[in-house]
Each structure stands twice: as C-alpha cells, then as structure tokens.
Write an enzyme that holds these catalytic residues in place. Structure first.
Site, PDB file in Angstrom:
ATOM      1  N   ASP A  60      36.073  39.464  39.239  1.00 42.31           N
ATOM      2  CA  ASP A  60      35.172  38.628  38.021  1.00 42.31           C
ATOM      3  C   ASP A  60      36.568  37.735  37.168  1.00 42.31           C
ATOM      4  O   ASP A  60      37.195  38.647  36.682  1.00 42.31           O
ATOM      5  CB  ASP A  60      34.511  39.661  37.450  1.00 42.31           C
ATOM      6  CG  ASP A  60      33.568  39.120  36.118  1.00 42.31           C
ATOM      7  OD1 ASP A  60      33.240  37.805  36.497  1.00 42.31           O
ATOM      8  OD2 ASP A  60      33.686  39.452  35.029  1.00 42.31           O
ATOM      9  N   THR A  93      32.507  31.960  35.409  1.00 42.20           N
ATOM     10  CA  THR A  93      34.006  32.109  34.623  1.00 42.20           C
ATOM     11  C   THR A  93      35.133  31.774  35.412  1.00 42.20           C
ATOM     12  O   THR A  93      36.075  31.355  35.062  1.00 42.20           O
ATOM     13  CB  THR A  93      34.179  33.611  34.246  1.00 42.20           C
ATOM     14  OG1 THR A  93      34.040  34.341  35.264  1.00 42.20           O
ATOM     15  CG2 THR A  93      33.056  34.104  33.144  1.00 42.20           C
ATOM     16  N   THR A  94      35.179  31.665  36.737  1.00 38.29           N
ATOM     17  CA  THR A  94      36.223  31.589  37.584  1.00 38.29           C
ATOM     18  C   THR A  94      36.271  30.106  37.826  1.00 38.29           C
ATOM     19  O   THR A  94      37.370  29.244  37.988  1.00 38.29           O
ATOM     20  CB  THR A  94      36.380  32.235  39.153  1.00 38.29           C
ATOM     21  OG1 THR A  94      36.055  33.567  38.893  1.00 38.29           O
ATOM     22  CG2 THR A  94      37.329  31.968  39.637  1.00 38.29           C
ATOM     23  N   ASP A 393      26.589  40.093  34.948  1.00 39.26           N
ATOM     24  CA  ASP A 393      26.418  38.695  35.506  1.00 39.26           C
ATOM     25  C   ASP A 393      25.055  38.302  36.104  1.00 39.26           C
ATOM     26  O   ASP A 393      24.406  37.097  35.654  1.00 39.26           O
ATOM     27  CB  ASP A 393      27.559  38.148  36.556  1.00 39.26           C
ATOM     28  CG  ASP A 393      28.800  38.138  35.962  1.00 39.26           C
ATOM     29  OD1 ASP A 393      28.910  38.196  34.698  1.00 39.26           O
ATOM     30  OD2 ASP A 393      29.767  37.914  36.757  1.00 39.26           O
TER      31      ASP A 393
END
Length: 557
Positions: A60, A93-94, A393
């Site tokens: 994550d 988020t990545t 998530d």
C-alpha cells in the site's frame, strides 16, 4: 554490506534568470521509484522496519511512505501527496506518486531548454482541465443498488492489493459495512462515515474466511461482576451513560472534621444513599444493560446485580457512540435527566463471548443499525494489519461510489485515453505552451507503462500496441490486464476504477508537480548545533548553493 545512499546531483539552473531546484525533481523521482514496483496486481511487496522495531509487510503506497524517514524537503512533500489521497478518497495512493514523479521527469527537458517554470505550470494546468473533461466524457454512471456491479468495482480496486487473492471476501465485507452505515441526506445523497461508525476489530486466530460484518457492534469488555450478572440477554433495553456511578471525589484536598463517632457512619451513609439514589433513577426504567464511559463503584454494582441488570464500565467514547447508533439509544450525561426515549431497544441480542483468551461483548442483531463492527480473523498480526489496510481502501472505494456513482475504466485505459485526447488537442494550442502540454499528455502514460513493467511483459511492444488502439481517442476501454499482462477490454474483464479516485489523483499529482517546479531555493531555518566553547555568532538562514546539493543525502544510511 553498506546501505545504498541516494545522492542528489545537479542543483540550480541559474542561467537566464529562471532558477529551478533540480534537487527537487531528483528527490521526487527517487520517491516515485521507491514505490513504482507496488502498482498493480502483480506488484512486489515491501518489508519495512518501523520506528518501534516492528515489521510491516505491505504494498500500500501510503503505508510504505508513512514509514520512510526522508531528509529532503521535496521528498517529504511527495509523501504528503499520498497522505492527502488516502484521506480524501482512500485509494490511488501509489498512482498519485508515480504520476507526480513522471510529470516532474518530463518537465526536466524543458527546464534544460530554459523554459520558464510558470509557462510549464500553465500548460500543466490546462492539461489538467482537459484531462478532467475527458474523464467526465468517458465515465459511466452505475446503479448503487446493483450489488454485482459494486462487487466487481470493489474487487478490481483491491485486486492490486495483497488480499486480492481472497477475492470476494474483502469486497463483500466492505460493501456490507458501508451500506449498513450509509445515511440518506435527501435529494439522492448519502453520507457514509467510515471513521466514526465502522470499527475494525482484529482478533488473531481462526481463518480469514471467518471474518464477518456484525449487524451491530462488539467491544473488548466483560460485565463488571461476571458471576452475578447475565452474559446473554435477548432484546435488551440498553441505557448508555457518560457519568460516573460512584461517589464524587473532592476537586482538591477536602478536610472533614468529625467530632463524634456517629458522624463517621452518617458520612458513609450519605455516600451510600447518593449512589443508591443514582441507581434507583436508572433502575426505574427497567434496563437490562447499563453501559457507562466512567467508573462504577462496588455498591452500584451490587444494586444492579440485585435487580438483574448487567453493567459495563469504562468504555471508550467512540465505542459508546457506535452502540448508540446501532441500538437507537441516547447517551445521557446525568441519570436524573433520563427519559424513556433515551433507552435503546433496537438490539436483538447482548452476549459476552470468549475469543482466544479475551472476552468480547457483542450488541448484535440490531433492527436498523447505523454503526457496525467488522470482525477480522487471521493467522498472524502482520496478516491482519495488512487485511485491515486493504479493507479500509475497499470501504473508501465503496463510499466513493455511494457518494458519486461514476466509473471509469481501470488497467491504465483511462490514462491512455486521456493521453491520446490531450495529444490531439495539443495541435490546436498556440505558442510556447504547446510542448509542455504535449509532454503532460505523455506523462499520463506512466501508469500503464508501470503496470506493464510489473507484469513482466515486453513494455515497448505492449505500450506501442496500446497507443495504436487509442490513437484517435477510440477504444476507450482497452487497457492492460494486470494479472496476465494481456491487452484486453476492461468492460469484459470487469476492471474498473472509481471516478472520484482518478479525478483526485490527477488533480493532486499535477498541482504538486507545479508547486515543486516553482521552487527555486531551499532556505534552511534550522540552527546547526555548535561545538562546545564556540562563539555564539547569530545564525543566518542558509541558501543552498550549487555545490551543496551534491553533498545532500536523501535516504539516510
């Protein structure tokens, strides 16, 4: 073997008056490279040592960057991006870091050609506006009540995570939890507060398949007097309190001067009567369960057990709020203000169970719970922590869809469509901004390219084929299947993304890239420690010069 040290070369481009700090671009690219390998379903995991010496195994983006201790200010601001993305929409988020890193990378060529950063930023902002308008065009509306579509969407979003191997399980938990706590605001709007009203309780042991969403809440407490109070009550009447059921202690030191022996017994009797009075005010509403956030004295415990009422003390405020939402009770601050309407009657069962070696109280089978607990079981704490991160998530994605029911294609298809459309539009842009605008279009291809790299397929062939299919802005739904690396139709494979996640990622990445491009100096306001006995000269703010960035280390040894 010595740990690798990342040294930032190049500092400032001081010619022609436009100074840009190259160190910022290098630092941002370095952060993007750290987590680039964690994008997509075939991504690698990272093992992190946290500050307390514990181990975190995750892919994550936000969880990885949270644990990094970076010295460079630009790298720190990149980490803030993923935190913003996580708080706002909970997923992507990545992607946001990879995209921001790429936008800075393509800008580097223009900085070398002496373009002014403001010009690049204007082109980027224009590209962002056009990208969002393309998103609006290709987005399709989804029916929130259609469970199969929702399942497919949440599954494709957590397919890139570690728990993707457990398929429907996490997606099911996420959808059940978010639909339970959703509140209608009218005009077709729904509010889902994940933080306040969904509690994730991790209990090591059992199998992951034993995890479930409770129609109510659970908390890590036992009744005050286990032998005397009931541990199982059907259709309980629940009273929730926010006050202590014990004699008030003096605010500061209190002296009582007793002249006769009988006065001592009078004093004790007054204390007992005060507590008895409190208990009677509560007991006249015939509750089965009394829960208080504060203390509960032995005497109060005696009165309750005598009346056949179970009691729980020192419960967290957040847990108390959840119980109130689940069973329809109102938290009362003073027992003398109690009313019949404050008693919660919505729960079907109160039960205390022993799981592992701890006791847990369950308030379940609620009629219309607006709060719930997700009970996670699993082999180890590390596994449970990762499952919880993935579940958060998944719940965020489900919440986004409930709030804004629009989908865009996943698997890099959206980015390729946006890229193709921007390339087409770049020909109609006049002046110097045309080239940075086109570069931003190419920057969007970083996501599908990284997906292809992480699948282990031939990147150049795959990207060329994809660009060919998207050339004229057609084949919107053609992207990469992250599991196999094949070029496929995302509609058929049910690989989707939430519109709000994508839009937020684009906005955050481009705005951050613009901000970092417009930084020309890093001024340090930190006082350096002086050697003992050295003269106390007043310290001046230090402006980083060309040679300084060469000595700068971004990742500590």
């Amino acid at each position: 073997m010595q740990a690798p040290v990342l040294v930032l070369k190049d500092s400032l481009n001081r010619e022609s008056g436009n100074k840009v700090h190259y160190g910022n671009i290098q630092a941002s690219k370095a952060v993007a490279d750290i987590i680039r390998t964690t994008l997509g379903p075939r991504s690698m995991l990272k093992m992190l040592l946290d500050a307390a010496g514990g181990i975190v195994v995750t892919n994550d983006g936000n969880a990885i960057l949270r644990e990094l201790d970076l010295a460079h200010p630009a790298a720190k601001s990149m980490i803030e991006l993923s935190r913003t993305q996580d708080e706002e929409v909970g997923d992507g988020t990545t992607s946001v870091i990879v995209l921001a890193g790429e936008m800075l990378h393509v800008a580097e060529a223009f900085i070398d050609k002496k373009y002014h950063p403001t010009v690049i930023c204007q082109a980027y902002n224009k590209a962002l506006e056009d990208a969002i308008s393309v998103l609006d065009k290709i987005a399709m509306t989804v029916d929130v009540k259609d469970r199969a579509t929702m399942l497919g969407l949440v599954k494709s979003c957590i397919g890139t995570k570690f728990t993707g191997q457990f398929g429907d399980l996490i997606a099911d938990l996420a959808i059940n939890a978010t639909t339970t706590v959703g509140v209608d605001l009218g005009q077709g709007l729904r509010e889902v507060d994940i933080k306040k009203y969904i509690k994730v309780e991790k209990v090591p042991g059992g199998q992951l398949e034993d995890s479930k969403v409770l129609k109510g809440v659970m908390f890590n407490k036992d009744v005050v007097a286990p032998g005397k109070m009931r541990r199982k009550i059907l259709n309980p009447r629940i009273i929730l309190l926010d006050c202590p059921l014990e004699y008030k202690k003096g605010e500061n030191q209190t002296n009582a001067e007793l002249l006769r022996e009988e006065d001592w017994s009078v004093l004790l009797k007054m204390e007992e009567e005060y507590i008895e009075n409190l208990c009677m005010q509560i007991l006249k509403f015939k509750p089965d369960l009394v829960i208080t956030e504060k203390g509960l004295s032995d005497l109060a415990c005696h009165y309750f057990s005598k009346a056949g009422v179970s009691a729980i003390r020192r419960l967290r405020k957040t847990d108390n709020n959840r119980i109130a939402k689940a069973c329809g009770a109102v938290i009362v601050n003073r027992p003398d203000e109690l009313q019949e309407s404050d008693v919660g009657t919505g729960a079907g069962l109160f039960e205390v169970k022993k799981i592992g070696d701890e006791f847990f109280a369950f308030v379940v089978d609620c009629k219309d719970p607006k709060a719930c607990t997700v009970l996670l079981r699993g082999a180890s704490k590390d596994l449970l922590n990762e499952v919880e991160r993935n579940l958060q998530d998944a719940m965020s994605v489900a919440r986004n869809i409930i709030k804004n029911p629009k989908l865009v294609p996943g698997g890099g298809a959206t980015e390729l469509t946006v890229s193709a459309m921007l390339k087409q539009r770049s020909s109609s842009i006049e002046g110097i901004e045309k080239w940075p605008y086109e570069a931003a279009a190419i920057g969007f291809e970083a996501i599908p390219r990284t997906l292809a790299q992480n699948c282990g397929v031939n990147v150049i062939r795959t990207m060329t084929a994809l660009q060919g299919k998207h050339a004229n802005g057609e084949n919107t739904w053609i992207g990469i299947d992250g599991n196999t690396g094949e070029i496929a139709d995302m509609k058929e494979r049910k690989i989707w993304d939430s519109y709000s996640v994508k839009a937020q990622a684009f906005k955050t990445a481009i705005e951050a890239a613009c901000m970092l491009l417009r930084i020309d100096d890093i001024v340090s306001g930190i006082k350096k420690k002086q050697a003992p006995g050295a003269g106390q000269a007043p310290s001046k703010p230090k402006i980083e010069e060309e040679g300084d960035a060469d000595n700068e280390q971004m990742i500590p040894e």
